[in-house]
Write a protein that holds these residues in place. Structure first.
Motif, PDB file in Angstrom:
ATOM      1  N   ARG A   1       0.979  -1.135  -0.116  1.00  0.00           N
ATOM      2  CA  ARG A   1       0.054   0.066  -0.031  1.00  0.00           C
ATOM      3  C   ARG A   1       0.726   1.222  -0.084  1.00  0.00           C
ATOM      4  N   PRO A   2       0.319   2.470  -0.421  1.00  0.00           N
ATOM      5  CA  PRO A   2       1.082   3.597  -0.231  1.00  0.00           C
ATOM      6  C   PRO A   2       1.938   4.061   1.126  1.00  0.00           C
ATOM      7  N   GLY A   3       2.997   4.427   0.935  1.00  0.00           N
ATOM      8  CA  GLY A   3       3.527   4.825   2.090  1.00  0.00           C
ATOM      9  C   GLY A   3       3.587   5.852   2.828  1.00  0.00           C
ATOM     10  N   GLU A   4       4.446   6.342   3.775  1.00  0.00           N
ATOM     11  CA  GLU A   4       4.342   7.630   4.392  1.00  0.00           C
ATOM     12  C   GLU A   4       4.367   8.824   3.550  1.00  0.00           C
ATOM     13  N   GLY A   5       5.285   8.825   2.532  1.00  0.00           N
ATOM     14  CA  GLY A   5       5.380   9.923   1.781  1.00  0.00           C
ATOM     15  C   GLY A   5       4.163  10.418   1.219  1.00  0.00           C
ATOM     16  N   THR A   6       3.245   9.333   0.616  1.00  0.00           N
ATOM     17  CA  THR A   6       2.004   9.648   0.116  1.00  0.00           C
ATOM     18  C   THR A   6       0.873  10.155   1.203  1.00  0.00           C
ATOM     19  N   ALA A   7       1.047   9.494   2.528  1.00  0.00           N
ATOM     20  CA  ALA A   7       0.069   9.965   3.488  1.00  0.00           C
ATOM     21  C   ALA A   7       0.188  11.535   3.614  1.00  0.00           C
ATOM     22  N   LEU A   8       1.930  11.769   3.879  1.00  0.00           N
ATOM     23  CA  LEU A   8       2.306  13.354   4.262  1.00  0.00           C
ATOM     24  C   LEU A   8       1.680  14.403   3.151  1.00  0.00           C
ATOM     25  N   LEU A   9       1.695  13.971   1.836  1.00  0.00           N
ATOM     26  CA  LEU A   9       0.935  14.757   0.998  1.00  0.00           C
ATOM     27  C   LEU A   9      -0.439  14.912   0.876  1.00  0.00           C
ATOM     28  N   LEU A  10      -1.094  13.855   1.483  1.00  0.00           N
ATOM     29  CA  LEU A  10      -2.570  13.788   1.360  1.00  0.00           C
ATOM     30  C   LEU A  10      -3.111  14.789   2.764  1.00  0.00           C
ATOM     31  N   ARG A  11      -2.113  15.146   3.598  1.00  0.00           N
ATOM     32  CA  ARG A  11      -2.450  15.885   4.725  1.00  0.00           C
ATOM     33  C   ARG A  11      -2.972  17.322   4.310  1.00  0.00           C
ATOM     34  N   SER A  12      -2.363  17.635   3.210  1.00  0.00           N
ATOM     35  CA  SER A  12      -2.852  18.885   2.465  1.00  0.00           C
ATOM     36  C   SER A  12      -3.965  18.760   1.834  1.00  0.00           C
ATOM     37  N   ALA A  13      -4.674  17.769   1.426  1.00  0.00           N
ATOM     38  CA  ALA A  13      -5.939  17.707   0.617  1.00  0.00           C
ATOM     39  C   ALA A  13      -7.014  18.304   1.257  1.00  0.00           C
ATOM     40  N   TYR A  14      -7.718  19.084   0.485  1.00  0.00           N
ATOM     41  CA  TYR A  14      -8.968  20.155   0.817  1.00  0.00           C
ATOM     42  C   TYR A  14     -10.120  19.597   0.136  1.00  0.00           C
ATOM     43  N   ALA A  15     -10.070  18.802  -0.917  1.00  0.00           N
ATOM     44  CA  ALA A  15     -11.216  18.394  -1.680  1.00  0.00           C
ATOM     45  C   ALA A  15     -11.042  17.076  -2.334  1.00  0.00           C
ATOM     46  N   HIS A  16     -12.064  16.315  -2.405  1.00  0.00           N
ATOM     47  CA  HIS A  16     -11.897  15.105  -3.081  1.00  0.00           C
ATOM     48  C   HIS A  16     -13.236  14.708  -3.946  1.00  0.00           C
ATOM     49  N   GLN A  17     -13.010  13.512  -4.705  1.00  0.00           N
ATOM     50  CA  GLN A  17     -14.205  12.824  -5.400  1.00  0.00           C
ATOM     51  C   GLN A  17     -13.956  11.136  -5.263  1.00  0.00           C
ATOM     52  N   ILE A  18     -15.059  10.728  -5.151  1.00  0.00           N
ATOM     53  CA  ILE A  18     -15.039   9.194  -5.057  1.00  0.00           C
ATOM     54  C   ILE A  18     -15.635   8.632  -6.377  1.00  0.00           C
ATOM     55  N   THR A  19     -14.855   7.856  -7.246  1.00  0.00           N
ATOM     56  CA  THR A  19     -15.618   7.387  -8.613  1.00  0.00           C
ATOM     57  C   THR A  19     -15.478   5.834  -8.423  1.00  0.00           C
ATOM     58  N   GLN A  20     -16.636   5.198  -8.771  1.00  0.00           N
ATOM     59  CA  GLN A  20     -16.408   3.627  -8.965  1.00  0.00           C
ATOM     60  C   GLN A  20     -15.996   3.427 -10.340  1.00  0.00           C
TER      61      GLN A  20
END
Length: 260
Positions: A173-192
């Protein structure tokens, strides 16, 4: 961003002054807004399509009026293909904003365009799956970016990303680097992106769903997590896996379908 010290009168004047179509607003509404005592503004959706050169945001401005009522204006802020000019239009309802999106971007004038939980891809899950392994592999084939519609909801996106990563059970699974980047996420979309009902192969049933969790970061960049939900486990239990790319996620689905 709105100035927290801006008066409601100044905010309304600035909003109407920059809107290309403010003259279309009903005179009675403008008169009522002139008596507004307080206001609140929020980013409702954001849409990015870098490949096409398109960008837009929808803001909701709500006003508390002196008669005890309230009123909202919906502001569409956008940029068209090949033009860096930022334009503003304002509407009295979300439905009118939807019609403007259809006019400007050629999209269906539906309220669903503003609802990230309603996606045409969901309808694909209602179709009967092809249980033949060759047909299943064909269904796993990736879709092209042009087929995907980006309409982001401004919510607790960093927390959503944290929950997606936390439920991932795969070792890669994605590591700490990706998790760190996603801490600044302010909008998202979920698509099947893919879905089947449980099918039978080699006498054992399994179901697969693939979701793209797309995020907008504070620097304006986009990042996606690809979540595979399946029951292709020895005991048939539900399992979640998360990957950094669609290709890796689809490869994992195909492997799980063949080796159970």
């Amino acid at each position: 961003m709105s100035d927290p010290y801006e008066t409601t009168e100044a905010h309304l004047e600035r909003l109407l002054g920059r809107a290309l179509n403010s003259f279309d607003l009903p005179d009675r509404l403008v008169e009522r807004l002139g008596s507004a005592l307080a206001h609140s503004s929020s980013l409702y959706t954001t849409h990015h399509s870098p490949a096409a050169g398109l960008w837009r945001e929808t803001h909701r401005h709500t006003y508390l009026l002196s008669d005890g009522g309230s009123a909202s204006l919906w502001e569409l802020v956008y940029r068209l293909v090949g033009d860096r000019t930022i334009r503003h239009e304002v509407f009295v309802s979300k439905a009118e904003a939807c019609l403007a999106v259809a006019r400007l971007f050629g999209e269906a004038p539906a309220e669903a365009a503003f609802d990230p939980t309603l996606d045409p891809a969901l309808a694909a899950a209602e179709e009967e799956p092809d249980t033949d392994m060759a047909g299943l592999s064909a269904l796993f084939a990736a879709t092209t970016p042009a087929q995907r519609h980006r309409e982001y909801a401004v919510e607790e996106s960093a927390d959503h990303a944290r929950r997606v990563l936390r439920r991932a059970e795969n070792a890669d699974r994605p590591g700490e680097g990706t998790a760190l980047l996603l801490r600044s996420a302010y909008a998202h979309q979920i698509t099947q992106a893919f879905g089947t009902r449980p099918f039978t192969a080699d006498g054992r049933g399994a179901g697969f769903n693939l979701y793209e969790h797309s995020f907008v970061l504070l620097d304006g960049s986009e990042l996606s997590l690809w979540e595979v939900e399946h029951t292709a486990t020895p005991d048939g239990r539900h399992m979640c896996e998360v990957y950094e790319s669609e290709a890796a996620a689809r490869g994992a689905m195909e492997l799980r379908a063949r080796v159970r």
